[in-house]
Design a protein around this motif. Structure first.
Motif, PDB file in Angstrom:
ATOM      1  N   LYS A 172      16.348 -34.461  -6.186  1.00 38.38           N
ATOM      2  CA  LYS A 172      14.969 -34.491  -5.717  1.00 38.38           C
ATOM      3  C   LYS A 172      14.331 -35.845  -6.006  1.00 38.38           C
ATOM      4  O   LYS A 172      14.343 -36.329  -7.142  1.00 38.38           O
ATOM      5  CB  LYS A 172      14.152 -33.386  -6.428  1.00 38.38           C
ATOM      6  N   CYS A 173      13.770 -36.469  -4.963  1.00 37.96           N
ATOM      7  CA  CYS A 173      13.044 -37.729  -5.131  1.00 37.96           C
ATOM      8  C   CYS A 173      11.615 -37.390  -5.564  1.00 37.96           C
ATOM      9  O   CYS A 173      10.754 -37.082  -4.732  1.00 37.96           O
ATOM     10  CB  CYS A 173      13.033 -38.503  -3.813  1.00 37.96           C
TER      11      CYS A 173
ATOM     12  N   GLN B  13       2.865 -39.921   1.980  1.00 33.51           N
ATOM     13  CA  GLN B  13       3.386 -40.236   3.307  1.00 33.51           C
ATOM     14  C   GLN B  13       2.256 -40.692   4.222  1.00 33.51           C
ATOM     15  O   GLN B  13       1.140 -40.172   4.176  1.00 33.51           O
ATOM     16  CB  GLN B  13       4.092 -39.025   3.922  1.00 33.51           C
TER      17      GLN B  13
ATOM     18  N   LYS C 196       6.599 -43.376   7.500  1.00 43.13           N
ATOM     19  CA  LYS C 196       7.204 -42.158   8.028  1.00 43.13           C
ATOM     20  C   LYS C 196       8.725 -42.251   8.038  1.00 43.13           C
ATOM     21  O   LYS C 196       9.430 -41.310   7.639  1.00 43.13           O
ATOM     22  CB  LYS C 196       6.685 -41.883   9.441  1.00 43.13           C
TER      23      LYS C 196
ATOM     24  N   PHE D 150      10.189 -41.754   4.576  1.00 41.90           N
ATOM     25  CA  PHE D 150      10.225 -40.359   4.133  1.00 41.90           C
ATOM     26  C   PHE D 150      11.314 -39.570   4.863  1.00 41.90           C
ATOM     27  O   PHE D 150      11.860 -38.611   4.312  1.00 41.90           O
ATOM     28  CB  PHE D 150       8.854 -39.705   4.305  1.00 41.90           C
ATOM     29  N   GLU D 151      11.635 -39.974   6.069  1.00 45.40           N
ATOM     30  CA  GLU D 151      12.756 -39.343   6.767  1.00 45.40           C
ATOM     31  C   GLU D 151      14.057 -39.622   6.022  1.00 45.40           C
ATOM     32  O   GLU D 151      14.917 -38.739   5.887  1.00 45.40           O
ATOM     33  CB  GLU D 151      12.843 -39.865   8.203  1.00 45.40           C
TER      34      GLU D 151
ATOM     35  N   ILE E 182      14.259 -40.264   2.787  1.00 44.42           N
ATOM     36  CA  ILE E 182      14.188 -39.494   1.545  1.00 44.42           C
ATOM     37  C   ILE E 182      14.664 -38.062   1.785  1.00 44.42           C
ATOM     38  O   ILE E 182      15.464 -37.511   1.010  1.00 44.42           O
ATOM     39  CB  ILE E 182      12.757 -39.492   0.969  1.00 44.42           C
ATOM     40  N   ASN E 183      14.181 -37.447   2.864  1.00 48.95           N
ATOM     41  CA  ASN E 183      14.585 -36.078   3.187  1.00 48.95           C
ATOM     42  C   ASN E 183      16.077 -35.991   3.462  1.00 48.95           C
ATOM     43  O   ASN E 183      16.752 -35.041   3.021  1.00 48.95           O
ATOM     44  CB  ASN E 183      13.799 -35.563   4.394  1.00 48.95           C
ATOM     45  N   ARG E 184      16.606 -36.979   4.169  1.00 55.26           N
ATOM     46  CA  ARG E 184      18.040 -37.006   4.464  1.00 55.26           C
ATOM     47  C   ARG E 184      18.854 -37.127   3.178  1.00 55.26           C
ATOM     48  O   ARG E 184      19.887 -36.465   3.010  1.00 55.26           O
ATOM     49  CB  ARG E 184      18.371 -38.175   5.390  1.00 55.26           C
TER      50      ARG E 184
ATOM     51  N   GLU F  52      17.920 -36.243   0.091  1.00 53.49           N
ATOM     52  CA  GLU F  52      17.828 -34.998  -0.672  1.00 53.49           C
ATOM     53  C   GLU F  52      18.736 -33.928  -0.072  1.00 53.49           C
ATOM     54  O   GLU F  52      19.429 -33.205  -0.807  1.00 53.49           O
ATOM     55  CB  GLU F  52      16.380 -34.512  -0.706  1.00 53.49           C
ATOM     56  N   ASN F  53      18.727 -33.821   1.245  1.00 51.43           N
ATOM     57  CA  ASN F  53      19.578 -32.831   1.913  1.00 51.43           C
ATOM     58  C   ASN F  53      21.056 -33.125   1.692  1.00 51.43           C
ATOM     59  O   ASN F  53      21.867 -32.203   1.518  1.00 51.43           O
ATOM     60  CB  ASN F  53      19.268 -32.783   3.412  1.00 51.43           C
TER      61      ASN F  53
ATOM     62  N   LYS G  11      22.069 -31.918  -1.690  1.00 52.51           N
ATOM     63  CA  LYS G  11      22.120 -30.459  -1.785  1.00 52.51           C
ATOM     64  C   LYS G  11      23.336 -29.866  -1.069  1.00 52.51           C
ATOM     65  O   LYS G  11      23.841 -28.817  -1.447  1.00 52.51           O
ATOM     66  CB  LYS G  11      20.833 -29.861  -1.206  1.00 52.51           C
TER      67      LYS G  11
END
Length: 212
Positions: free
Chosen positions: A160-161, A167, A172, A175-176, A178-180, A182-183, A186
């Motif tokens: 988790k960042c 944002q 933007k 943050f895309e 960052i989400n990538r 984190e995913n 996981k």
């Protein structure tokens, strides 16, 4: 008795530099989140400090931290050159941020991303570390990976960042990423060993952008 003049070093401010008064220093650090500055008794001391790292001068009164003893250096040992190293740089906090990964031994650049608008150094360190781990997995490499950021290492471990960055339309894309990242953490497993780069013993990490 007249008050003795002090000199103020600003490593991270707007602008950075050496200032001859507290008022000038204040103008340099005003509104700069995470500003880095210290006062010194003489211009010579200030000049020496400015050419070094802020982290060396965090002690009370601007005193330089003690160097590692020969015994401490021996205990740490030498870096493992069969590895890659990652780092990030940010011009402002937030500001333009970029990150990269290099071969620790040759310093050949293996990947580079950015600059991104409205980013932070911690976010960059996190993304660099995840990118490096994914890079080594894709290459089926058993090399280790070095980072000089305990914060980023902790975020990767928790998948988790944990940034406080907000944002906006400007970041933007960041943050895309960052989400990538984190995913990816996981959904994937990896055997890569993540190791702290010992800056005090070895100097700047090879992936450093050289902007200090």
């Amino acid at each position: 008795m007249a008050k003795k003049q002090k000199f103020y070093v600003v490593w991270y401010g707007n602008p950075a530099g050496i200032f001859g008064s507290w008022e000038e220093c204040q103008r340099s650090i005003k509104g700069v989140k995470g500003a880095q500055y210290k006062s010194f008794e003489t211009f010579a001391e200030a000049k020496t400090a400015y050419n070094k790292e802020y982290s060396d001068y965090k002690g009370k009164g601007g005193k330089k931290k003690k160097s590692l003893t020969p015994e401490e250096l021996k205990k740490i040992g030498d870096p493992n050159l069969y590895s890659i190293a990652v780092d990030a740089a940010s011009s402002g906090n937030p500001g333009k941020m970029e990150y990269r990964g290099v071969d620790t031994q040759t310093e050949e650049q293996l990947f580079h991303q950015g600059p991104f608008e409205q980013g932070t150094n911690n976010v960059g360190e996190f993304l660099a570390l995840v990118h490096g781990i994914a890079y080594l997995k894709q290459k089926n490499s058993d090399r280790i990976i070095y980072s000089d950021s305990r914060i980023a290492m902790g975020w990767v471990k928790k998948k988790k960042c944990n940034t406080k960055l907000k944002q906006s339309s400007k970041n933007k894309k960041l943050f895309e990423l960052i989400n990538r990242a984190e995913n990816w953490l996981k959904k994937n497993t990896y055997e890569t060993e993540v190791v702290k780069w010992e800056t005090k013993a070895w100097g700047e990490i090879p992936a450093d952008f050289g902007r200090k």
